[in-house]
Design a protein around this motif. Structure first.
Motif, mmCIF file in Angstrom:
data_model
loop_
_atom_site.group_PDB
_atom_site.id
_atom_site.type_symbol
_atom_site.label_atom_id
_atom_site.label_comp_id
_atom_site.label_asym_id
_atom_site.label_seq_id
_atom_site.Cartn_x
_atom_site.Cartn_y
_atom_site.Cartn_z
ATOM 1 N N HIS A 1 1.074 -1.562 -0.117
ATOM 2 C CA HIS A 1 0.286 0.143 -0.255
ATOM 3 C C HIS A 1 0.871 1.045 -0.459
ATOM 4 O O HIS A 1 1.604 1.091 1.079
ATOM 5 C CB HIS A 1 -1.320 -0.070 0.918
ATOM 6 C CG HIS A 1 -2.325 0.990 0.686
ATOM 7 N ND1 HIS A 1 -1.953 2.575 0.973
ATOM 8 C CD2 HIS A 1 -3.472 0.546 1.511
ATOM 9 C CE1 HIS A 1 -3.097 2.765 0.635
ATOM 10 N NE2 HIS A 1 -3.862 1.801 1.223
ATOM 11 N N PHE A 2 0.097 2.235 -0.459
ATOM 12 C CA PHE A 2 1.737 3.246 -1.154
ATOM 13 C C PHE A 2 1.414 4.194 0.186
ATOM 14 O O PHE A 2 2.887 5.014 0.009
ATOM 15 C CB PHE A 2 1.754 4.158 -2.260
ATOM 16 C CG PHE A 2 2.110 3.418 -3.378
ATOM 17 C CD1 PHE A 2 2.586 1.971 -3.528
ATOM 18 C CD2 PHE A 2 1.410 3.519 -4.921
ATOM 19 C CE1 PHE A 2 3.101 1.284 -4.573
ATOM 20 C CE2 PHE A 2 1.584 2.685 -6.188
ATOM 21 C CZ PHE A 2 2.469 1.953 -6.254
ATOM 22 N N TYR B 1 1.019 7.946 7.029
ATOM 23 C CA TYR B 1 2.579 7.656 6.592
ATOM 24 C C TYR B 1 3.718 6.247 7.508
ATOM 25 O O TYR B 1 4.390 6.440 7.349
ATOM 26 C CB TYR B 1 3.465 9.107 7.698
ATOM 27 C CG TYR B 1 3.696 9.157 8.995
ATOM 28 C CD1 TYR B 1 4.110 8.718 10.064
ATOM 29 C CD2 TYR B 1 2.426 10.117 8.988
ATOM 30 C CE1 TYR B 1 3.947 8.384 11.438
ATOM 31 C CE2 TYR B 1 2.252 10.301 10.782
ATOM 32 C CZ TYR B 1 2.748 10.129 11.681
ATOM 33 O OH TYR B 1 2.050 10.566 12.717
ATOM 34 N N ARG B 2 2.247 5.355 8.383
ATOM 35 C CA ARG B 2 2.365 4.806 8.623
ATOM 36 C C ARG B 2 2.446 3.187 8.017
ATOM 37 O O ARG B 2 1.636 2.273 8.366
ATOM 38 C CB ARG B 2 1.381 4.470 9.882
ATOM 39 C CG ARG B 2 1.860 5.837 10.952
ATOM 40 C CD ARG B 2 0.811 5.046 12.444
ATOM 41 N NE ARG B 2 1.281 6.586 13.348
ATOM 42 C CZ ARG B 2 1.406 6.844 13.756
ATOM 43 N NH1 ARG B 2 2.547 6.188 13.949
ATOM 44 N NH2 ARG B 2 1.742 7.340 15.075
ATOM 45 N N ALA C 1 3.625 7.820 -3.131
ATOM 46 C CA ALA C 1 4.222 6.890 -2.922
ATOM 47 C C ALA C 1 6.242 7.143 -2.675
ATOM 48 O O ALA C 1 6.673 6.825 -2.427
ATOM 49 C CB ALA C 1 4.216 5.803 -3.902
ATOM 50 N N ASN C 2 5.948 8.186 -3.469
ATOM 51 C CA ASN C 2 7.817 8.674 -4.063
ATOM 52 C C ASN C 2 7.876 9.409 -2.474
ATOM 53 O O ASN C 2 8.812 9.541 -2.008
ATOM 54 C CB ASN C 2 7.332 9.179 -4.976
ATOM 55 C CG ASN C 2 9.274 10.133 -4.977
ATOM 56 O OD1 ASN C 2 9.603 8.899 -5.265
ATOM 57 N ND2 ASN C 2 9.157 11.523 -5.204
ATOM 58 N N GLN C 3 6.736 10.050 -1.519
ATOM 59 C CA GLN C 3 7.018 10.927 -0.730
ATOM 60 C C GLN C 3 7.668 10.456 0.858
ATOM 61 O O GLN C 3 7.571 10.640 1.810
ATOM 62 C CB GLN C 3 5.556 12.482 -0.577
ATOM 63 C CG GLN C 3 5.561 13.385 -1.297
ATOM 64 C CD GLN C 3 4.393 14.100 -1.325
ATOM 65 O OE1 GLN C 3 3.741 13.752 -1.156
ATOM 66 N NE2 GLN C 3 4.122 14.769 -2.734
ATOM 67 N N ASN C 4 6.660 8.983 0.296
ATOM 68 C CA ASN C 4 6.514 8.234 1.061
ATOM 69 C C ASN C 4 7.868 7.633 1.749
ATOM 70 O O ASN C 4 8.168 6.070 2.248
ATOM 71 C CB ASN C 4 5.262 7.143 1.594
ATOM 72 C CG ASN C 4 4.091 8.307 2.123
ATOM 73 O OD1 ASN C 4 4.460 8.701 3.254
ATOM 74 N ND2 ASN C 4 3.076 7.393 1.570
ATOM 75 N N ILE D 1 8.332 4.997 -1.511
ATOM 76 C CA ILE D 1 9.082 4.147 -1.756
ATOM 77 C C ILE D 1 8.815 4.035 -4.052
ATOM 78 O O ILE D 1 8.063 4.913 -4.238
ATOM 79 C CB ILE D 1 7.522 3.428 -2.872
ATOM 80 C CG1 ILE D 1 7.305 3.098 -0.981
ATOM 81 C CG2 ILE D 1 6.825 2.380 -2.904
ATOM 82 C CD1 ILE D 1 7.067 2.501 0.217
ATOM 83 N N ASN D 2 9.731 4.546 -4.532
ATOM 84 C CA ASN D 2 10.157 4.535 -5.786
ATOM 85 C C ASN D 2 11.404 3.613 -5.845
ATOM 86 O O ASN D 2 12.537 2.749 -5.316
ATOM 87 C CB ASN D 2 10.895 6.560 -5.654
ATOM 88 C CG ASN D 2 11.968 6.102 -4.897
ATOM 89 O OD1 ASN D 2 12.980 5.634 -4.967
ATOM 90 N ND2 ASN D 2 11.712 7.523 -3.663
ATOM 91 N N THR D 3 11.916 3.876 -7.683
ATOM 92 C CA THR D 3 12.141 2.814 -7.615
ATOM 93 C C THR D 3 13.874 2.755 -7.512
ATOM 94 O O THR D 3 14.630 1.507 -7.258
ATOM 95 C CB THR D 3 12.469 3.313 -9.044
ATOM 96 O OG1 THR D 3 11.573 3.435 -9.878
ATOM 97 C CG2 THR D 3 13.711 1.878 -9.828
ATOM 98 N N HIS D 4 14.580 4.191 -6.886
ATOM 99 C CA HIS D 4 15.606 3.722 -6.160
ATOM 100 C C HIS D 4 15.791 3.390 -5.114
ATOM 101 O O HIS D 4 16.520 2.441 -4.621
ATOM 102 C CB HIS D 4 16.209 5.695 -6.407
ATOM 103 C CG HIS D 4 16.323 5.852 -7.364
ATOM 104 N ND1 HIS D 4 16.636 5.309 -8.456
ATOM 105 C CD2 HIS D 4 16.010 7.250 -8.323
ATOM 106 C CE1 HIS D 4 17.302 6.575 -9.693
ATOM 107 N NE2 HIS D 4 16.275 7.400 -9.237
ATOM 108 N N SER D 5 14.689 3.474 -3.900
ATOM 109 C CA SER D 5 14.898 2.762 -2.795
ATOM 110 C C SER D 5 14.166 1.745 -2.651
ATOM 111 O O SER D 5 14.857 0.613 -2.348
ATOM 112 C CB SER D 5 13.721 3.385 -2.638
ATOM 113 O OG SER D 5 12.487 3.753 -2.468
ATOM 114 N N MET D 6 13.569 1.378 -4.045
ATOM 115 C CA MET D 6 13.040 -0.506 -3.778
ATOM 116 C C MET D 6 13.988 -1.227 -5.013
ATOM 117 O O MET D 6 13.667 -2.719 -4.672
ATOM 118 C CB MET D 6 11.369 -0.439 -4.681
ATOM 119 C CG MET D 6 10.752 0.206 -3.740
ATOM 120 S SD MET D 6 10.147 -0.552 -2.780
ATOM 121 C CE MET D 6 11.094 0.569 -1.133
#
Length: 380
Positions: free
Chosen positions: A50-51, A57-58, A96-99, A101-106
């Motif tokens: 879940h994004f 933010y949890r 998702a990016n703000q939380n 979750i993006n290609t770099h972090s994942m």
């Protein structure tokens, strides 16, 4: 019948050594599950998460999702991290990016399983309550899936874990025809004209419903002094009904129908996978009373409990509920507001809705077993 195996590691860390950390113990759970038995080299694997929402933010922390992604890549499979549209697609990817979750972090692509517009899906038969559901295309077509769930309360389900994650999060937010009855809204509300009722006499014009609507389906007519509802825009997410302080808005199925519908939708999504191709990780951390869809995150009801993982969706859900119900309610939480004491069924008594019902329904549909053996993982 043998009990289903559920691996469990506590959220506690009492030794100053990485191998005793939650991260290391998650790596050990991944090793014990042996991803190579559930996915093949070069196979695409959906990592269903879940994004979150702007203000909520949890979600499962990115570091934990990355561990799972790396475990999939280690066996040569090709993971993609995914969810379905909860708000407009472009905006949801930015959330998702703000939380985090993006290609770099994942270390893997991050996509919307139902497409940028929320209507890329395949119709799949469900059960007597729903009839059929519109399963998100990227989930429908993926050969394997790892369901990563933040376990918490839910406004209508009482409990949101793996079943809710794929039942509501595995189907399309919209339908190309524009008919909400053929998309996620069908889970929340039956397809008749009386699914949304409004009582202007109870409305105080607090405008919370207007502010919480993700689709601008509600607006305030300042001249007439009323809330205006655009039926064509509304996809029956129920946020307006949830935040209304006076009960002026009501949407939805009966409680029993909704719980059964969740189990049916989860079964429909799982029917698109061969046996043994879906794994489940339940993160019982920051157990807030609301879903991650809402624009806020209240304090947790109980202390962090840990991580559970299994190949059996019913077993991991039952173990999760047992773990939460065995916890001590936290002060300064909704549980404390309700006056709950140790031994209370925390989610059900805090929210007034019992999530055990959809777990029982899933078991009755044959999606898994409520009988489980908990295998503790103490160190990596």
């Amino acid at each position: 019948m043998s009990k289903s195996i559920v691996y469990y590691t506590s959220a506690r860390a009492t030794k100053w050594d990485y191998k005793y950390s939650v991260s290391a113990r998650l790596e050990e759970i991944i090793r014990r599950l042996d991803f190579s038995q559930h996915m093949a080299p070069d196979e695409y694997v959906a990592v269903k998460i879940h994004f979150g929402s702007e203000g909520a933010y949890r979600i499962v922390r990115p570091v934990f999702i990355r561990k799972i992604v790396d475990g999939i890549k280690a066996v040569g499979a090709k993971p993609f991290v995914t969810d379905t549209t909860r708000i407009r697609g472009w905006d949801y990817l930015e959330v998702a990016n703000q939380n985090g979750i993006n290609t770099h972090s994942m270390g893997a692509p991050v996509i919307l399983a139902d497409g940028l517009f929320g209507w890329d899906g395949v119709t799949v038969k469900a059960g007597p309550v729903l009839g059929e559901v519109f399963v998100a295309a990227a989930i429908h077509d993926a050969p394997a899936m790892v369901v990563v769930s933040h376990c918490k309360g839910h406004i209508q389900a009482g409990y949101g874990g793996a079943i809710k994650n794929i039942a509501m999060g595995g189907v399309c937010g919209r339908h190309r025809s524009g008919d909400w009855r053929r998309a996620r809204g069908h889970l929340h509300a039956p397809g008749d004209a009386e699914t949304m009722t409004r009582n202007p006499g109870l409305c105080t014009l607090c405008l919370q419903c207007v502010h919480v609507c993700p689709l601008d389906a509600l607006s305030h007519d300042e001249v007439a002094g009323v809330i205006v509802w655009d039926d064509e825009k509304c996809w029956r997410c129920m946020r307006c009904a949830r935040v209304c302080p006076t009960g002026a808005i009501a949407i939805g199925r009966s409680a029993g129908e909704f719980q059964q519908g969740l189990a049916e939708a989860a079964g429909a999504v799982l029917s698109t996978f061969a046996p043994g191709k879906v794994l489940y990780f339940n993160f019982v951390m920051e157990v807030q009373p609301e879903c991650d869809c809402m624009p806020v995150a209240d304090t947790p009801l109980v202390q962090d409990r840990g991580i559970l993982a299994s190949t059996d969706i019913v077993a991991v859900e039952q173990a999760t509920l047992d773990l939460i119900n065995g916890a001590i309610p936290l002060p300064d939480s909704l549980a404390a507001d309700k006056g709950l004491k140790p031994g209370a069924r925390v989610l059900a008594e805090s929210l007034g809705v019992d999530g055990q019902e959809h777990v029982d329904a899933a078991a009755a549909l044959g999606l898994g077993s409520k009988e489980y053996e908990l295998i503790p993982v103490i160190q990596a």
